[in-house]
Scaffold this motif. Structure first.
Motif, PDB file in Angstrom:
ATOM      1  N   UNK A 309      34.536  41.490  42.852  1.00 18.08           N
ATOM      2  CA  UNK A 309      34.539  41.902  44.431  1.00 18.08           C
ATOM      3  C   UNK A 309      33.540  42.207  45.225  1.00 18.08           C
ATOM      4  N   UNK A 310      32.703  43.329  44.409  1.00 20.59           N
ATOM      5  CA  UNK A 310      31.414  43.667  45.018  1.00 20.59           C
ATOM      6  C   UNK A 310      30.463  42.530  45.219  1.00 20.59           C
ATOM      7  N   UNK A 311      30.678  41.663  43.922  1.00 18.59           N
ATOM      8  CA  UNK A 311      29.672  40.480  44.263  1.00 18.59           C
ATOM      9  C   UNK A 311      30.065  39.549  45.072  1.00 18.59           C
ATOM     10  N   UNK A 312      31.220  39.524  45.803  1.00 21.60           N
ATOM     11  CA  UNK A 312      31.890  38.722  46.736  1.00 21.60           C
ATOM     12  C   UNK A 312      32.128  37.245  45.895  1.00 21.60           C
ATOM     13  N   UNK A 313      32.597  37.450  44.551  1.00 19.41           N
ATOM     14  CA  UNK A 313      33.041  36.269  43.781  1.00 19.41           C
ATOM     15  C   UNK A 313      34.523  36.004  44.248  1.00 19.41           C
ATOM     16  N   UNK A 314      34.892  34.857  43.793  1.00 22.32           N
ATOM     17  CA  UNK A 314      36.220  34.310  43.960  1.00 22.32           C
ATOM     18  C   UNK A 314      37.144  34.396  42.832  1.00 22.32           C
ATOM     19  N   UNK A 315      37.836  35.612  42.726  1.00 22.01           N
ATOM     20  CA  UNK A 315      38.553  35.878  41.347  1.00 22.01           C
ATOM     21  C   UNK A 315      39.912  35.152  41.515  1.00 22.01           C
ATOM     22  N   UNK A 316      40.191  34.275  40.651  1.00 19.53           N
ATOM     23  CA  UNK A 316      41.463  33.377  40.568  1.00 19.53           C
ATOM     24  C   UNK A 316      42.433  34.317  39.831  1.00 19.53           C
ATOM     25  N   UNK A 327      43.006  38.439  30.452  1.00 16.13           N
ATOM     26  CA  UNK A 327      41.976  37.170  31.003  1.00 16.13           C
ATOM     27  C   UNK A 327      41.853  37.258  32.375  1.00 16.13           C
ATOM     28  N   UNK A 328      40.509  37.191  32.766  1.00 20.37           N
ATOM     29  CA  UNK A 328      40.076  37.125  34.248  1.00 20.37           C
ATOM     30  C   UNK A 328      39.134  35.858  34.446  1.00 20.37           C
ATOM     31  N   UNK A 329      39.463  35.360  35.274  1.00 20.04           N
ATOM     32  CA  UNK A 329      39.051  34.163  35.703  1.00 20.04           C
ATOM     33  C   UNK A 329      38.190  34.017  37.148  1.00 20.04           C
ATOM     34  N   UNK A 330      37.218  33.479  37.094  1.00 21.29           N
ATOM     35  CA  UNK A 330      36.176  33.364  38.338  1.00 21.29           C
ATOM     36  C   UNK A 330      35.780  32.031  38.765  1.00 21.29           C
ATOM     37  N   UNK A 331      35.845  31.718  39.849  1.00 11.63           N
ATOM     38  CA  UNK A 331      35.438  30.417  40.342  1.00 11.63           C
ATOM     39  C   UNK A 331      34.150  30.359  40.457  1.00 11.63           C
ATOM     40  N   UNK A 332      33.790  28.986  39.702  1.00 12.25           N
ATOM     41  CA  UNK A 332      32.368  28.803  39.755  1.00 12.25           C
ATOM     42  C   UNK A 332      31.883  27.419  40.636  1.00 12.25           C
ATOM     43  N   UNK A 354      37.394  24.773  37.234  1.00 11.92           N
ATOM     44  CA  UNK A 354      36.205  25.460  37.824  1.00 11.92           C
ATOM     45  C   UNK A 354      36.152  26.860  37.592  1.00 11.92           C
ATOM     46  N   UNK A 355      36.763  27.366  36.460  1.00 12.77           N
ATOM     47  CA  UNK A 355      36.905  28.830  36.203  1.00 12.77           C
ATOM     48  C   UNK A 355      36.133  29.216  35.073  1.00 12.77           C
ATOM     49  N   UNK A 356      35.336  30.127  35.237  1.00 14.51           N
ATOM     50  CA  UNK A 356      34.888  30.938  34.172  1.00 14.51           C
ATOM     51  C   UNK A 356      35.731  31.885  33.650  1.00 14.51           C
ATOM     52  N   UNK A 357      35.949  31.921  32.219  1.00 13.85           N
ATOM     53  CA  UNK A 357      37.060  32.834  31.677  1.00 13.85           C
ATOM     54  C   UNK A 357      36.376  33.922  31.013  1.00 13.85           C
TER      55      UNK A 357
END
Ligand SMILES: Cc1ncc(COP(=O)(O)O)c(C=O)c1O
Length: 385
Positions: A309-316, A327-332, A354-357
């Motif tokens: 969240x601090x990085x401003x990433x979109x967490x799915x 499992x935590x997935x992040x959009x790339x 599109x998710x990094x796992x």
């Protein structure tokens, strides 16, 4: 078995050689190899060398795996089939359904391909398959299932944790909805069992399946199928084999007389080497304790999501611990490139769509989370914002 804090986190890392040089965040694909699992393969090979065909030992080991699966799911051994895969378990279930009476199979949009494909294969037997799609925020609340489950529904498939997004279904609530209409509920729990405390009886589900290659730290080619004991008399799988017979070594070809318990969902010769490995992997999980592992993994996931969240990433994946698993997935914007960039720094993750796992397990520590966050900061241009 003694449960001590020393059996997870920093206290267990030397058991896994890969952790000496790699930040391993890929248990959603495959758990890390331990010394104990390697030694179990040796034990299997040594027995073969010294004693030849050890059939008696092998059957006993298969039953030991059945008992271990039972303990991990808070179920009885008699409610467990030992399978080679989730695929075998799900195929066994659908082979026991009377689709003439109830042709509908409901599946969540988060099912693993094998579940969706087996469900659609039943269209050849007259089935109608209905998909339950996620809301805009990615969640699939039980109400979405309620809209489509009816008196024509035979089976509802709701994976426990999505392999694509990390969302966790409320499988207990979905099971109650299914049962309210006389349908059965299957929770594919491959992305959950071993990393969370999973109690099939208190959830009230009819079937649960999974395997050992991920959070149970064993090899591919070994899985389980839990069948609620009250269902067994009415379920006769037509996908079967001699290890499902009531008396395996009677070698009877005159009829179909399956075991009274869930062993009726076993099939052919058990996957013996995988059972040796699976037992060793599961012993590490049992020594740490699934409740302690869940707490450990949840704290790491919270740290990770806060950093993202601090990085401003979109967490799915939802930030609420009740709605996620390990499992935590992040959009790339280019997930292949991101997985490769991390691999170049010896950080192992994986991708789906599109998710990094990024997946967390008992052997991960805060330092792993901080390392992947640092690497993602350096590769910010590959994160969706
Ligand atoms: C949720 C889920 N189900 C099933 C599988 C695999 O099924 P099988 O054991 O049939 O290969 C996986 C991963 O490989 C999975 O993540």
């Amino acid at each position: 078995m003694a449960v001590t804090a020393a059996k997870l986190g920093a206290g267990i890392r030397t058991e896994f050689p890969i952790l000496a040089h790699t930040t391993y965040l890929n248990s959603c694909s495959q758990g890390a190899l331990s010394h104990r699992v390697r030694a179990a393969y040796e034990e299997y090979l040594n027995g073969w060398d010294e004693n030849g065909a050890e059939w008696g030992v092998w059957v006993e080991r298969a039953d030991a795996a059945r008992a271990a699966f039972g303990r991990l799911l808070h179920a009885e051994s008699a409610e467990l089939a030992v399978t080679t895969s989730v695929t075998q378990g799900v195929s066994g279930i659908v082979s026991a359904l009377d689709l003439r009476a109830r042709p509908k199979i409901v599946i969540s949009e988060y099912e693993f391909p094998t579940v969706g494909q087996i469900a659609h294969a039943q269209e050849l037997r007259g089935a109608e398959v209905v998909h339950v799609r996620p809301e805009a925020d990615g969640s699939i609340p039980p109400e979405r299932f309620a809209e489509v489950i009816d008196e024509r529904t035979a089976l509802v498939c709701c994976t426990t944790v999505s392999y694509r997004t990390g969302h966790r279904h409320d499988v207990g609530a979905i099971a109650r909805l299914a049962q309210g209409q006389g349908a059965l509920c299957l929770a594919d729990s491959y992305q959950a069992v071993g990393a969370i405390d999973f109690d099939v009886h208190s959830l009230g589900i009819d079937f649960a399946t999974g395997g050992t290659v991920k959070y149970l730290l064993g090899s591919s080619g070994l899985g389980f199928l839990y069948v609620r004991s009250g269902l067994l008399p009415q379920l006769l799988p037509t996908q079967t084999g001699w290890f499902a017979d009531e008396d395996i070594f009677r070698m009877d070809i005159s009829d179909y007389s399956p075991a009274a318990d869930a062993r009726r969902f076993d099939a052919g010769t058990p996957p013996v080497p995988n059972i040796y490995a699976g037992l060793a992997g599961m012993s590490l999980i049992e020594e740490a304790g699934t409740a302690a592992i869940e707490e450990h993994v949840s704290a790491l996931a919270t740290r990770l999501i806060e950093g993202l969240d601090e990085l401003g990433a979109v967490v799915a994946t939802p930030s609420d611990p009740a709605h996620r698993g390990p499992l935590v997935c992040v959009r790339s914007t280019d997930v292949r490139a991101l997985v490769e960039a991390l691999a170049a720094e010896r950080i192992t993750c994986s991708e789906r769509e599109a998710n990094l796992r990024i997946s967390l397990h008992l052997y991960n520590v805060e330092d792993d989370v901080d390392r992947v966050l640092d690497a993602l900061r350096r590769n910010r241009s590959l994160l969706a914002h």
